[in-house]
Design a protein around this motif. Structure first.
Motif, PDB file in Angstrom:
ATOM      1  N   LEU A 157       0.850  -1.193   0.000  1.00 46.64           N
ATOM      2  CA  LEU A 157       0.000   0.000   0.000  1.00 46.64           C
ATOM      3  C   LEU A 157       0.886   1.244   0.000  1.00 46.64           C
ATOM      4  N   THR A 158       0.681   2.100  -1.006  1.00 48.19           N
ATOM      5  CA  THR A 158       1.362   3.394  -1.056  1.00 48.19           C
ATOM      6  C   THR A 158       0.312   4.483  -1.235  1.00 48.19           C
ATOM      7  N   LEU A 159       0.716   5.738  -0.991  1.00 45.74           N
ATOM      8  CA  LEU A 159      -0.230   6.857  -0.969  1.00 45.74           C
ATOM      9  C   LEU A 159       0.225   7.970  -1.914  1.00 45.74           C
ATOM     10  N   PRO A 165      -2.680  18.153  -5.640  1.00 47.66           N
ATOM     11  CA  PRO A 165      -1.512  18.169  -4.747  1.00 47.66           C
ATOM     12  C   PRO A 165      -1.957  18.298  -3.293  1.00 47.66           C
ATOM     13  N   GLY A 166      -1.363  17.496  -2.444  1.00 51.16           N
ATOM     14  CA  GLY A 166      -1.690  17.526  -1.028  1.00 51.16           C
ATOM     15  C   GLY A 166      -2.768  16.547  -0.618  1.00 51.16           C
ATOM     16  N   ILE A 167      -3.494  15.980  -1.579  1.00 56.48           N
ATOM     17  CA  ILE A 167      -4.532  14.989  -1.290  1.00 56.48           C
ATOM     18  C   ILE A 167      -4.085  13.651  -1.892  1.00 56.48           C
ATOM     19  N   HIS A 168      -4.100  12.611  -1.066  1.00 54.64           N
ATOM     20  CA  HIS A 168      -3.534  11.329  -1.462  1.00 54.64           C
ATOM     21  C   HIS A 168      -4.622  10.334  -1.855  1.00 54.64           C
ATOM     22  N   GLU A 169      -4.274   9.473  -2.787  1.00 53.70           N
ATOM     23  CA  GLU A 169      -5.076   8.304  -3.111  1.00 53.70           C
ATOM     24  C   GLU A 169      -4.358   7.066  -2.569  1.00 53.70           C
ATOM     25  N   LEU A 170      -4.995   5.908  -2.689  1.00 51.63           N
ATOM     26  CA  LEU A 170      -4.418   4.663  -2.189  1.00 51.63           C
ATOM     27  C   LEU A 170      -4.108   3.743  -3.356  1.00 51.63           C
ATOM     28  N   LEU A 171      -2.849   3.332  -3.473  1.00 53.89           N
ATOM     29  CA  LEU A 171      -2.423   2.403  -4.521  1.00 53.89           C
ATOM     30  C   LEU A 171      -2.178   1.050  -3.861  1.00 53.89           C
ATOM     31  N   VAL A 172      -3.045   0.085  -4.176  1.00 50.60           N
ATOM     32  CA  VAL A 172      -3.018  -1.231  -3.539  1.00 50.60           C
ATOM     33  C   VAL A 172      -2.508  -2.260  -4.537  1.00 50.60           C
ATOM     34  N   ARG A 173      -1.535  -3.070  -4.102  1.00 48.09           N
ATOM     35  CA  ARG A 173      -0.956  -4.083  -4.984  1.00 48.09           C
ATOM     36  C   ARG A 173      -1.433  -5.480  -4.598  1.00 48.09           C
ATOM     37  N   ASP A 174      -1.711  -6.286  -5.627  1.00 47.20           N
ATOM     38  CA  ASP A 174      -2.083  -7.698  -5.463  1.00 47.20           C
ATOM     39  C   ASP A 174      -1.219  -8.519  -6.405  1.00 47.20           C
ATOM     40  N   LEU A 189      -7.279   3.647  -5.636  1.00 48.64           N
ATOM     41  CA  LEU A 189      -8.544   3.901  -4.953  1.00 48.64           C
ATOM     42  C   LEU A 189      -8.579   5.325  -4.433  1.00 48.64           C
ATOM     43  N   ARG A 190      -9.791   5.893  -4.424  1.00 48.79           N
ATOM     44  CA  ARG A 190     -10.001   7.258  -3.935  1.00 48.79           C
ATOM     45  C   ARG A 190     -11.117   7.254  -2.895  1.00 48.79           C
ATOM     46  N   LEU A 191     -10.944   8.036  -1.838  1.00 45.05           N
ATOM     47  CA  LEU A 191     -11.975   8.157  -0.810  1.00 45.05           C
ATOM     48  C   LEU A 191     -12.964   9.235  -1.226  1.00 45.05           C
ATOM     49  N   VAL A 192     -14.219   8.826  -1.451  1.00 50.74           N
ATOM     50  CA  VAL A 192     -15.275   9.740  -1.892  1.00 50.74           C
ATOM     51  C   VAL A 192     -16.468   9.555  -0.957  1.00 50.74           C
ATOM     52  N   HIS A 193     -16.809  10.600  -0.219  1.00 47.02           N
ATOM     53  CA  HIS A 193     -17.933  10.545   0.717  1.00 47.02           C
ATOM     54  C   HIS A 193     -17.821   9.322   1.628  1.00 47.02           C
ATOM     55  N   ASN A 194     -16.613   9.136   2.167  1.00 45.99           N
ATOM     56  CA  ASN A 194     -16.337   8.049   3.115  1.00 45.99           C
ATOM     57  C   ASN A 194     -16.504   6.662   2.503  1.00 45.99           C
ATOM     58  N   GLN A 195     -16.315   6.556   1.186  1.00 46.07           N
ATOM     59  CA  GLN A 195     -16.320   5.263   0.513  1.00 46.07           C
ATOM     60  C   GLN A 195     -15.137   5.188  -0.434  1.00 46.07           C
ATOM     61  N   LEU A 296     -11.049  12.280 -15.633  1.00 42.35           N
ATOM     62  CA  LEU A 296     -12.337  12.734 -16.132  1.00 42.35           C
ATOM     63  C   LEU A 296     -13.248  12.924 -14.915  1.00 42.35           C
ATOM     64  N   ALA A 297     -13.420  14.185 -14.516  1.00 42.82           N
ATOM     65  CA  ALA A 297     -14.157  14.474 -13.290  1.00 42.82           C
ATOM     66  C   ALA A 297     -15.616  14.059 -13.385  1.00 42.82           C
ATOM     67  N   THR A 298     -16.198  14.144 -14.571  1.00 42.17           N
ATOM     68  CA  THR A 298     -17.620  13.804 -14.702  1.00 42.17           C
ATOM     69  C   THR A 298     -17.865  12.313 -14.441  1.00 42.17           C
ATOM     70  N   GLU A 299     -16.874  11.474 -14.714  1.00 44.54           N
ATOM     71  CA  GLU A 299     -16.999  10.031 -14.456  1.00 44.54           C
ATOM     72  C   GLU A 299     -16.331   9.622 -13.168  1.00 44.54           C
ATOM     73  N   GLY A 300     -15.515  10.503 -12.610  1.00 44.33           N
ATOM     74  CA  GLY A 300     -14.850  10.196 -11.352  1.00 44.33           C
ATOM     75  C   GLY A 300     -13.776   9.136 -11.466  1.00 44.33           C
ATOM     76  N   ARG A 301     -13.054   9.100 -12.582  1.00 48.11           N
ATOM     77  CA  ARG A 301     -11.990   8.105 -12.759  1.00 48.11           C
ATOM     78  C   ARG A 301     -11.038   8.541 -13.864  1.00 48.11           C
ATOM     79  N   PHE A 302      -9.893   7.840 -13.959  1.00 45.29           N
ATOM     80  CA  PHE A 302      -8.961   8.070 -15.043  1.00 45.29           C
ATOM     81  C   PHE A 302      -9.392   7.230 -16.254  1.00 45.29           C
ATOM     82  N   VAL A 303      -9.347   7.845 -17.419  1.00 48.20           N
ATOM     83  CA  VAL A 303      -9.746   7.158 -18.646  1.00 48.20           C
ATOM     84  C   VAL A 303      -8.623   7.296 -19.673  1.00 48.20           C
ATOM     85  N   GLY A 304      -8.625   6.408 -20.664  1.00 49.77           N
ATOM     86  CA  GLY A 304      -7.614   6.459 -21.709  1.00 49.77           C
ATOM     87  C   GLY A 304      -7.759   7.697 -22.572  1.00 49.77           C
TER      88      GLY A 304
END
Length: 305
Positions: A157-159, A165-174, A189-195, A296-304
């Motif tokens: 797990l890295t952050l 800048p200044g706000i971290h996401e969670l990078l989980v490895r399997d 993973l991103r924390l959005v409204h406590n999810q 892409l903010a409207t979808e809430g994720r990174f897209v190609g």
């Protein structure tokens, strides 16, 4: 005629009084039926005074304390993303190894979140807590399957900062595989409204047999694909991806390694995965700089791109 004027005055006063009483009754009825703001009482089992309370309980030698804390943390309807053996832990919950506490900014709220990470039953786990008016509340839990990685899974797990800048996401490895193949993936993973919401996924490394190779050492020759990921947070967040595909030959025996267990205070030695064998580069087949991904903010994720 005096009695007529008195009757008129009485009638007028009676009408005014009746109207006033009718208006007052309507106002009182509206007030009684107005929805009242309900103050939800704080549920003791849902909140913690401090994250340090959890850390201490997970590391304590008192079995009862560990059992009760694990029940409060993991036996919850909304926590469905972690492995938990209730029957085993009911008898003897294992002490947490490598238990750590970190305060980090995971969303746009002023308060920082707390991450309690530890290893138990050969699996790393992380608990995410958010501070509310009633105290610290567990909002998410996650773990990882790392069959081919070395205990104690330091980099599972890295952050990184990927969007702001200044706000971290969670990078989980399997990682997973078998006697011939190995795959290590990472989930962003991103924390959005406590999810926790997955916003991207990558293949970091893949080892697989070379089907067209028929030499005597075919079991040692592998096609290796390694991916280098670079995050660029800011006004236009993006992820650059560069992938190198090559042929390698595994050499030598499977190495061993030693690690210290905090739970029993001793050193342990075990073998690593076959994917950790020394290797010789035979040929670089391809180096590809992929189009990458944009936020892409409207979808809430990174897209190609």
């Amino acid at each position: 005629m005096r009695w007529k004027s008195r009757l008129t005055a009485f009638t007028i006063c009676f009408a005014i009084g009746l109207a006033a009483a009718f208006i007052v009754a309507i106002l009182l009825r509206q007030r009684l039926h107005r929805p009242q703001t309900q103050l939800t009482p704080c549920q003791r089992d849902d909140y913690f005074n401090r994250p340090e309370e959890i850390l201490t309980a997970l590391k304590t030698e008192e079995v009862v304390v560990r059992r009760e804390m694990l029940k409060r943390l993991l036996v919850r309807p909304e926590i469905a993303t972690v492995y938990y053996d209730y029957e085993r832990d009911l008898d003897y919950p294992a002490r947490a190894d490598r238990a750590r506490l970190e305060y980090v900014q995971l969303d746009d709220t002023p308060e920082t979140e707390a991450i309690v990470s530890f290893v138990r039953v050969e699996r790393p786990m992380a608990l995410i807590l958010s501070r509310e008016s009633c105290g610290w509340k567990l909002v998410a839990a996650l773990n990882s399957w790392l069959r081919f990685e070395d205990y104690p899974y330091d980099n599972w797990l890295t952050l990184p900062e990927t969007i702001k800048p200044g706000i971290h996401e969670l990078l989980v490895r399997d990682s997973n595989g078998d006697a011939m193949s190995y795959v290590r993936k990472s989930r962003l993973l991103r924390l959005v409204h406590n999810q926790l919401v997955q916003i991207a996924q990558f293949d970091e490394e893949i080892l697989e047999p070379v089907k067209e190779y028929a030499g005597d050492d075919w079991n040692d020759v592998k096609r290796k694909r390694s991916t280098n990921i670079t995050f660029f947070p800011g006004a236009a967040p993006r992820i650059d991806i560069e992938t190198t595909t090559s042929l390698i030959k595994l050499r030598g025996p499977i190495p061993s390694y030693s690690y210290w267990l905090e739970t029993d205070g001793t050193w342990h030695t075990t073998k690593r995965s076959w994917s950790a064998r020394a290797s010789q580069l035979l040929k670089v087949l391809e180096v590809t700089k992929e189009p990458g991904k944009v936020w892409l903010a409207t979808e809430g994720r990174f897209v190609g791109k």
